[in-house]
Design a protein around this motif. Structure first.
Motif, PDB file in Angstrom:
ATOM      1  N   TRP A 119       7.364  -8.444   4.650  1.00  0.00           N
ATOM      2  CA  TRP A 119       7.857  -7.200   5.251  1.00  0.00           C
ATOM      3  C   TRP A 119       8.402  -7.567   6.628  1.00  0.00           C
ATOM      4  O   TRP A 119       7.821  -8.443   7.323  1.00  0.00           O
ATOM      5  CB  TRP A 119       6.716  -6.195   5.411  1.00  0.00           C
ATOM      6  N   HIS A 131      -4.107  -0.425   3.258  1.00  0.00           N
ATOM      7  CA  HIS A 131      -4.716  -1.556   2.540  1.00  0.00           C
ATOM      8  C   HIS A 131      -6.194  -1.305   2.291  1.00  0.00           C
ATOM      9  O   HIS A 131      -6.966  -2.241   2.063  1.00  0.00           O
ATOM     10  CB  HIS A 131      -4.530  -2.872   3.312  1.00  0.00           C
ATOM     11  N   GLY A 153       0.825  -1.217   0.000  1.00  0.00           N
ATOM     12  CA  GLY A 153       0.000   0.000   0.000  1.00  0.00           C
ATOM     13  C   GLY A 153       0.853   1.258   0.000  1.00  0.00           C
ATOM     14  O   GLY A 153       0.510   2.255  -0.641  1.00  0.00           O
ATOM     15  N   VAL A 154       2.020   1.180   0.652  1.00  0.00           N
ATOM     16  CA  VAL A 154       2.886   2.373   0.697  1.00  0.00           C
ATOM     17  C   VAL A 154       3.380   2.707  -0.706  1.00  0.00           C
ATOM     18  O   VAL A 154       3.656   3.858  -1.025  1.00  0.00           O
ATOM     19  CB  VAL A 154       4.072   2.162   1.675  1.00  0.00           C
TER      20      VAL A 154
HETATM   21  C1  LIG Z   1       4.931  -2.094   3.796  1.00  0.00           C
HETATM   22  S1  LIG Z   1       3.850  -1.702   5.058  1.00  0.00           S
HETATM   23  C2  LIG Z   1       4.253  -3.046   6.231  1.00  0.00           C
HETATM   24  C3  LIG Z   1       2.277  -2.204   4.414  1.00  0.00           C
HETATM   25  C4  LIG Z   1       2.024  -1.741   3.020  1.00  0.00           C
HETATM   26  O1  LIG Z   1       2.572  -0.692   2.628  1.00  0.00           O
HETATM   27  O2  LIG Z   1       1.258  -2.414   2.300  1.00  0.00           O
END
Ligand SMILES: C[SH](C)CC(=O)O
Length: 267
Positions: free
Chosen positions: A174, A226, A22-23
């Motif tokens: 992650w 998300h 999501g980032v």
């Molecule tokens: C990388 S972050 C743990 C979550 C996200 O960005 O999807």
């Protein structure tokens, strides 16, 4: 003149992680919203992003990465989030636990533990730092569970044991989710489950819970990170609520860089 130097020093690149995160969607949105027309968002992985960060910091070079906490990088390096005046990266996020439909009937004991699961950024950080310092994730998770019997008891007290039933936990690799998923796997093993951990890309993780290929995941970053996935799958998953509060995503730079806002990246 100064800002042109910033873009050139960065080679007009935002160092990202896996495309399904999501980032990454938020960072692509930031490129549009802040008119960072010359910039390119480089997709790779959490591991590749952190090694690029390590390399840049060792040479005190410019770098901007897609960042988030909880993450060990903030305790290892002197980093800062770039201000986000347009609010593209949203505010504080919570990490939720998601289960497949039917899990409560099929695996009531696992469902109860997953529903009870809740811990803090410091708890997760202890495991993440141990892994970053070279400990095997399973070992670091087992050690944390052993050293925190009271916290674990809050999740398992009153829950019956099972006899080797297999449960599949999905995650994205992650560092934060490697820590939490390995830890809750140890707790489920402790009450008799055989736990399979299945790493995949973000979108597939949500789909695997929605189609029942995986039983649960502790890696749902909501409401914004998300949000798009949750919107697609909310009727096909069970949201067991937050397991960690006060997470955050954004663009992160070493503190030695003389910029403070995403605006400062502009040509
Ligand atoms: C990388 S972050 C743990 C979550 C996200 O960005 O999807």
């Amino acid at each position: 003149e100064e800002t042109a130097a910033v873009g050139e020093a960065l080679n007009y690149t935002i160092t990202g992680i896996d495309a399904g995160a999501g980032v990454m969607a938020a960072a692509q949105n930031a490129i549009e919203e802040y008119e960072l027309d010359e910039y390119e968002l480089q997709a790779s992985s959490d591991a590749a992003m952190t090694s690029a960060l390590n390399e840049a910091i060792s040479n005190e070079e410019a770098i901007v990465v897609t960042g988030w906490n909880p993450h060990w990088k903030f305790s290892k390096y002197d980093l800062k989030y770039l201000d986000d005046p347009k609010g593209v990266f949203g505010d504080a996020e919570n990490i939720h636990t998601m289960a497949r439909l039917g899990l409560e009937e099929d695996m009531p004991e696992a469902y109860q533990v997953l529903d009870n699961f809740h811990w803090t950024e410091d708890d997760m950080g202890e495991i993440m730092v141990a892994i970053n310092e070279g400990q095997d994730p399973e070992e670091a998770a087992a050690e944390w569970v052993e050293n925190n019997p009271d916290k674990v008891a809050e999740w398992t007290d009153g829950v019956d044991s099972v006899d080797g039933e297999t449960i599949v936990l999905a995650l994205v690799a992650w560092d934060s989710e490697i820590a939490s998923t390995n830890m809750i796997a140890k707790v489920l093993e402790g009450i008799g489950y055989n736990v399979e951990i299945s790493p995949m890309e973000g979108g597939y993780m949500w789909a695997a819970i929605a189609n029942g290929e995986a039983d649960a995941m502790v890696a749902a970053w909501l409401p914004a990170t998300h949000g798009a996935y949750f919107e697609d799958y909310q009727d096909d998953v069970i949201d067991l609520g937050t397991n960690l509060e006060g997470a955050k995503i954004g663009l992160v730079v070493p503190a030695y860089m003389d910029i403070d806002s995403i605006e400062d990246l502009k040509e």
